[in-house]
Scaffold this motif. Structure first.
Motif, PDB file in Angstrom:
ATOM      1  N   THR A 157     -19.667  -7.956  35.567  1.00 27.17           N
ATOM      2  CA  THR A 157     -20.273  -8.792  34.540  1.00 27.17           C
ATOM      3  C   THR A 157     -19.983  -8.199  33.171  1.00 27.17           C
ATOM      4  O   THR A 157     -19.346  -7.150  33.052  1.00 27.17           O
ATOM      5  N   SER A 158     -20.457  -8.870  32.141  1.00 26.74           N
ATOM      6  CA  SER A 158     -20.251  -8.415  30.764  1.00 26.74           C
ATOM      7  C   SER A 158     -21.603  -8.229  30.097  1.00 26.74           C
ATOM      8  O   SER A 158     -22.597  -8.880  30.464  1.00 26.74           O
ATOM      9  N   SER A 159     -21.631  -7.373  29.089  1.00 31.51           N
ATOM     10  CA  SER A 159     -22.863  -7.233  28.309  1.00 31.51           C
ATOM     11  C   SER A 159     -23.213  -8.550  27.616  1.00 31.51           C
ATOM     12  O   SER A 159     -24.369  -8.787  27.274  1.00 31.51           O
ATOM     13  N   LYS A 160     -22.212  -9.424  27.444  1.00 32.86           N
ATOM     14  CA  LYS A 160     -22.461 -10.751  26.864  1.00 32.86           C
ATOM     15  C   LYS A 160     -23.390 -11.578  27.745  1.00 32.86           C
ATOM     16  O   LYS A 160     -24.065 -12.504  27.277  1.00 32.86           O
ATOM     17  N   LYS A 191     -24.053  -4.311  24.400  1.00 33.97           N
ATOM     18  CA  LYS A 191     -24.181  -5.668  23.881  1.00 33.97           C
ATOM     19  C   LYS A 191     -23.866  -5.698  22.392  1.00 33.97           C
ATOM     20  O   LYS A 191     -24.374  -4.889  21.611  1.00 33.97           O
ATOM     21  N   ASP A 224     -12.161  -6.238  22.475  1.00 33.80           N
ATOM     22  CA  ASP A 224     -11.678  -7.594  22.752  1.00 33.80           C
ATOM     23  C   ASP A 224     -11.742  -8.416  21.465  1.00 33.80           C
ATOM     24  O   ASP A 224     -11.348  -7.946  20.414  1.00 33.80           O
ATOM     25  N   ASP A 321     -11.728   0.164  30.243  1.00 37.90           N
ATOM     26  CA  ASP A 321     -11.148  -0.613  31.339  1.00 37.90           C
ATOM     27  C   ASP A 321     -10.810   0.271  32.536  1.00 37.90           C
ATOM     28  O   ASP A 321     -10.961  -0.145  33.696  1.00 37.90           O
ATOM     29  N   VAL A 336     -19.326  -4.652  31.857  1.00 36.44           N
ATOM     30  CA  VAL A 336     -18.290  -4.278  30.894  1.00 36.44           C
ATOM     31  C   VAL A 336     -18.828  -4.486  29.478  1.00 36.44           C
ATOM     32  O   VAL A 336     -19.214  -5.598  29.107  1.00 36.44           O
ATOM     33  N   GLU A 338     -19.195  -4.913  25.413  1.00 35.16           N
ATOM     34  CA  GLU A 338     -18.474  -5.494  24.286  1.00 35.16           C
ATOM     35  C   GLU A 338     -18.283  -4.478  23.168  1.00 35.16           C
ATOM     36  O   GLU A 338     -17.416  -4.639  22.317  1.00 35.16           O
TER      37      GLU A 338
END
Length: 425
Positions: A157-160, A191, A224, A321, A336, A338
């Motif tokens: 997942t992403s911190s987003k 985040k 990113d 990564d 992951v 941001e």
């Protein structure tokens, strides 16, 4: 003889004794563990930063070895004014809109102690750096907590994917709310708050006439296509925001312990008073060196490949990564980030039997103790970044730091792969 009750510490520090950095730093050293725990690089700052320190110490100017201005060395506050004026969208007065203290930690202490009265209410967004809670308590403030909650929990997942509920956040505010504390990019989650999320916070601060203490020490470490936006730059927010930054984080020199606060005079002045009656000033050669280093980087800002403000993030993203890939390979699910240089990694699906360590601490504390002693790999338990009622949101994760040499991350991967191979057998 019975000791007098007067021969004791102040009541206001009771309940703030426990510190994860002391416990888990000691545990890592005692077990000679590979340390992906505490957040500092295992490499040197850029050479020009080191050269600035050497030049300051070796200077023929005797004043480099004497006290400088209490709330910030003149050359340093001028450099900070030059750097932050365009970023915040205000022409900053170096003496009135900038203050310097012993790390961003010291700046935050000056802000909380200088601005919060006993009984004032403070909203803290979770997860939060663990000093926020005790600082508010020592100031006599009353903290309320609003957590970022995951919208996805399976796989990578992403911190987003971690978001605030606007209604839940507003429910923490009232007419007694003096301050909101937010960390952007967030530690330990990584985040990076979007413009819409920051506008939502800003609207609440304006609606309830609230100060915003914005801890932005990882401001340059964004990955990113994400963009770090300063909440102080949003409409109506400069006059109610203190923006905190860090030389240690920005220049990869955490041991230099120098931080700054940027804001309107009516918020900065009380912080300067608190600082002058606490530590008085910071080491002059460190401030001179940081000033020179920042001036150098400001002059390179139109060349992102040369400017450390930007090149460090490009250096760190492959490390992020690499660590995420290693975690996936051994059955751990990374969140992951941001931004920042930490990664929360889910351990909830692991069936490891953790030994009873004699405490009633959350699962992640037990897991990290076990991992440090048995696998010789150190991390930090993320539930330490939550208030008691929300610790369950962090207890199935560990926090790894990836601002490390590639060989350090690879060595951590070898430890995890060896362990995972033995578990599979």
């Amino acid at each position: 003889r019975t000791m007098s009750s007067k021969l004791s510490g102040a009541n206001r520090i009771k309940g703030t004794e426990k510190n994860i950095w002391v416990e888990f730093g000691k545990l890592a050293v005692e077990n000679k563990a590979l340390n992906l725990g505490q957040g500092f690089p295992d490499f040197k700052p850029p050479q020009h930063v080191i050269d600035e320190m050497m030049a300051a110490v070796a200077s023929d100017n005797h004043l480099m070895h004497q006290y400088t201005r209490s709330s910030g060395h003149p050359r340093l506050v001028s450099a900070l004014s030059r750097l932050y004026s365009p970023l915040i969208g205000q022409q900053l007065d170096p003496n009135k809109n900038v203050t310097v203290s012993v790390g961003a930690y010291g700046v935050l202490f000056c802000a909380v102690q200088g601005l919060i009265n006993p009984g004032d209410e403070v909203v803290i967004i979770e997860p939060f750096f663990d000093c926020y809670e005790p600082m508010v308590k020592v100031a006599g403030g009353i903290a309320h907590y609003c957590p970022l909650r995951p919208t996805k929990t399976e796989g990578v997942t992403s911190s987003k994917d971690w978001i605030l509920d606007p209604k839940e956040l507003e429910s923490k505010f009232n007419q007694n709310t003096k301050a909101l504390i937010v960390n952007n990019p967030n530690n330990p989650l990584g985040k990076v708050f979007s413009r819409d999320e920051l506008l939502m916070m800003a609207d609440l601060c304006k609606k309830y006439d609230t100060i915003c203490l914005s801890d932005e020490v990882y401001e340059w470490m964004v990955y990113d296509d994400n963009k770090h936006i300063k909440i102080a730059s949003l409409p109506g927010m400069f006059e109610r925001t203190v923006t905190m930054g860090s030389a240690g984080k920005t220049l990869s020199a955490t041991g230099w312990k120098l931080g700054w606060g940027i804001g309107p005079e009516h918020l900065i002045a009380p912080m300067q008073v608190l600082h002058q009656n606490c530590t008085y000033n910071c080491p002059t050669p460190v401030q001179e060196a940081v000033a020179g280093a920042l001036e150098f980087e400001i002059d390179q800002m139109d060349q992102p490949d040369k400017c450390y403000f930007f090149s460090l993030a490009k250096e760190l993203q492959p490390k992020r990564d690499k660590l995420a890939k290693i975690c996936q390979e051994v059955g751990l699910s990374p969140v992951v980030p941001e931004g920042g240089y930490f990664m929360m990694v889910s351990t909830g699906n692991l069936k490891t039997d953790l030994p009873d360590d004699g405490t009633d601490d959350p699962r992640d504390f037990k897991f990290v103790r076990w991992m440090t002693t048995k696998l010789k790999l150190a991390a930090i338990p993320p539930s330490a970044f939550y208030h008691q009622e929300h610790k369950h949101l962090g207890e199935n994760y560990v926090r790894f730091c990836f601002i490390k040499k590639d060989e350090t991350i690879e060595a951590a991967g070898d430890i995890l792969k060896k362990w995972f191979g033995s578990v599979k057998k």
